[in-house]
Each structure stands twice: as structure tokens, then as C-alpha cells.
Scaffold this motif. Structure first.
Motif: not given
Length: 84
Positions: A38-48
Motif C-alpha cells: 500500500w502506498e503511504p497515503r493509503m496507509r495514512r488514510a487507513l490509520l486515520a
């Protein structure tokens, strides 16, 4: 970013790894898959989404995926982008 889709994808990944006999290895497998593919923005959104109310998006993270994300949050959090 479609948060509901990310949660659905994470839950499907969790469904695959949850069948492993070693619970800790399965949790690490979920986190490793998300970190690697997963690209970083996908991981950020999931963690959010993890930090929001459990049902805020209509699709809820499974308990297993939630456990994997919480336990491996540090390695899943993308490094801050450099401004050099």
C-alpha cells in the motif's frame, strides 16, 4: 481516498491471514502486506480511520485487522516526506 474501500480491502487481507495457526505471525502478515503493497497515503488514510469512531464510515474494521494495525502501527506509519 475512499476510506470504505480501504477498510474493505484491509478486512479481506485480514480474512486471508487470520486462518494461519500462529496468531502473532498472522498479525505480522497483515501489517507486512499493507506496509509493502500500500502506498503511504493509503496507509495514512487507513490509520486515520482506525482513530475515528468504529462505525464512522459504515464499514467497520474487523477486530483482527484492528489488532494488527494497533500492534504494528509504528512500522505502518509512513515516514514524513522530506522537504529537501
Amino acid at each position: 481516498m475512499d476510506t470504505q474501500n480501504l477498510i474493505d480491502m484491509a478486512n479481506r487481507i485480514g480474512d486471508f491471514f487470520e486462518s494461519m495457526p500462529d496468531h502473532e505471525e498472522a498479525l505480522a502478515g497483515v501489517a507486512d502486506h499493507i506496509r509493502r503493497f500500500w502506498e503511504p497515503r493509503m496507509r495514512r488514510a487507513l490509520l486515520a480511520a482506525l482513530d475515528e469512531a468504529p462505525d464512522a464510515n459504515g464499514i467497520v474494521l474487523s477486530d483482527f485487522v484492528r489488532e494488527a494495525l494497533v500492534g504494528h502501527r509504528e512500522e505502518l506509519t509512513p515516514a514524513a516526506a522530506s522537504t529537501a
